[in-house]
Design an enzyme around this catalytic site. Sequence first.
Site, short mmCIF file in Angstrom:
data_model
loop_
_atom_site.label_atom_id
_atom_site.label_comp_id
_atom_site.label_asym_id
_atom_site.label_seq_id
_atom_site.Cartn_x
_atom_site.Cartn_y
_atom_site.Cartn_z
CE LYS A 1 -7.35 1.04 -25.53
NZ LYS A 1 -7.54 1.87 -24.32
CG ASP B 1 -8.26 9.26 -24.30
OD1 ASP B 1 -7.27 8.51 -24.45
OD2 ASP B 1 -9.34 8.87 -23.83
CE1 TYR C 1 -4.33 0.23 -0.39
CE2 TYR C 1 -4.34 -1.59 1.16
CZ TYR C 1 -4.99 -0.81 0.21
OH TYR C 1 -6.29 -1.09 -0.13
CB THR D 1 -4.78 2.92 -21.84
OG1 THR D 1 -4.75 2.93 -23.27
CG2 THR D 1 -6.18 3.22 -21.35
CD GLU E 1 -4.17 4.50 0.53
OE1 GLU E 1 -3.27 3.68 0.84
OE2 GLU E 1 -5.38 4.34 0.74
NE ARG F 1 -6.19 -5.59 -19.82
CZ ARG F 1 -6.86 -4.98 -20.78
NH1 ARG F 1 -7.56 -3.91 -20.53
NH2 ARG F 1 -6.87 -5.47 -22.01
N1 DSN Z 1 -12.17 -0.54 -24.60
C1 DSN Z 1 -11.24 0.33 -25.28
C2 DSN Z 1 -11.10 -0.02 -26.71
O1 DSN Z 1 -11.26 -1.18 -27.05
O2 DSN Z 1 -10.83 0.84 -27.53
C3 DSN Z 1 -11.58 1.74 -25.07
O3 DSN Z 1 -11.80 1.99 -23.73
#
Ligand code: DSN
Length: 456
Positions: A236, A207, A62, A233, A64, A242
């Site tokens: 990707k 984004d 933890y 994110t 925080e 993730r």
């Molecule tokens: N779920 C993601 C995607 O597949 O693009 C977006 O949040």
Amino acid sequence: MVNETNLTKFFNASVKETDPEVSSIIKSEIKRMAEGLEMIPSENVVSLSVLNALGSVFTNKYSEGYPHKRYYGGNENADSVESLAIERAKKLFGVPHVNVQPYSGSPANLAAYFAVCEPGDTVMGLNLPDGGHLTHGWKVNFSAKYYKSVPYHVKPDGYIDLDEVKKLALENKPKLIWCGATAYVREFPFEELGQIADEVGAYFAADIAHVAGLIVGGAHKSPVSHAHIVTTTTHKTLRGPRGAMIMVTQKGLDKDAELAQKIDKAIFPGLQGGPHDHQTAAIAVALGEALKPEFADYAKQIVKNNITLGKTLMDNGIKLVTNGSDNHMQLIDLTQYGKGKGVFVQNALDAAHITVNKNTIPSDPSTPFYPSGIRLGTPAITSRGMKEMEVTLIGKWIAEIIKEIAPAYDLPEDKTKAQYIESVNPEIKQNAVVQRVKQNVMQLCSKFPLYATLDY
Ligand code: DSN
């Protein structure tokens, strides 16, 4: 007593020995991934080092707070790993401030709202059925329930309608304008949207979840000099675990000297508790990989592969939104075969071990659950080492399946859609073209192992 040998043994202990039930499910998932082509454009194949860091003892901790300002003891290593992730991200993206704690993309975007908007403020983002993201103002999401959402759209040709964005921004004077999408196949107009935001005094948030890897790899232009806030994110095209990050740019600090603190406070204590330190460690590893020169080759190869995929599909009679793509994904328009055909094509490709997702296309004549398009892309197959030659084969196989399946099945208009889909699934799975492509796919996959060093 824990000595280094014990710890190594514990760390390497396989779930196989302790939980055969979970172990067998994981094994099936490894097999599914290994014997198939993962073509959902938001997915990827992380390195064993990223997996290793994600499965590390940091999951026990933890922390925080932020490095050197924690609410718990024992955080010297958590401080080191979070500081390292931050420094790597700053260098990679060229930004003065980064927060690596968001649990994932939606919480990161929520934090951006929390930092710069009050409930009821007007916000603008790309409409979801036009390819936008839920958190950019879609009606059922917090972003439209707690803020006044004024969505913008794509033109009939599939490109963002910048004239409309400008008109809506001048009329509605939004506090925040988003750029970003889940299903947009062209390079984002960061500069133009940034100018519109400046004209109306709005914050501009980019984004870049889908294209972060393409940006740091030099395959796409960066939004950093145009946006105040950049969210992404990490799992990707960036090929990490993730997770997510929020960056504040120099332009953001020039607009609001407190912006970095506002973002940090929005994440903790505003919205989250303890950061996921194992996720942070794995993000640090992924950022380290992205800083290496070979990552630029990877990013450029994703785009080359995707352009080849689009050309092959079109050469074989398949329609694409905007007639191609600049990035890592294609949006197939199936309306030449009727409306709502996405589900049949997704199921047929699944049966052939090609994983894609059904998706709306701009002005879709059907619904988001039964859309008329397919979204697919090349990040994961590029990670496995596939290049233009393999992608050309894959594009031909996909086109064959579409032409075989899409004209053959029609969604009922009434409430029997789900039963009908279930009733035709066995027939789709056994279809001779689907079965032949499946054999070809499995043979191709055997030449490009998921993790060459894993025993599965
Ligand atoms: N779920 C993601 C995607 O597949 O693009 C977006 O949040």
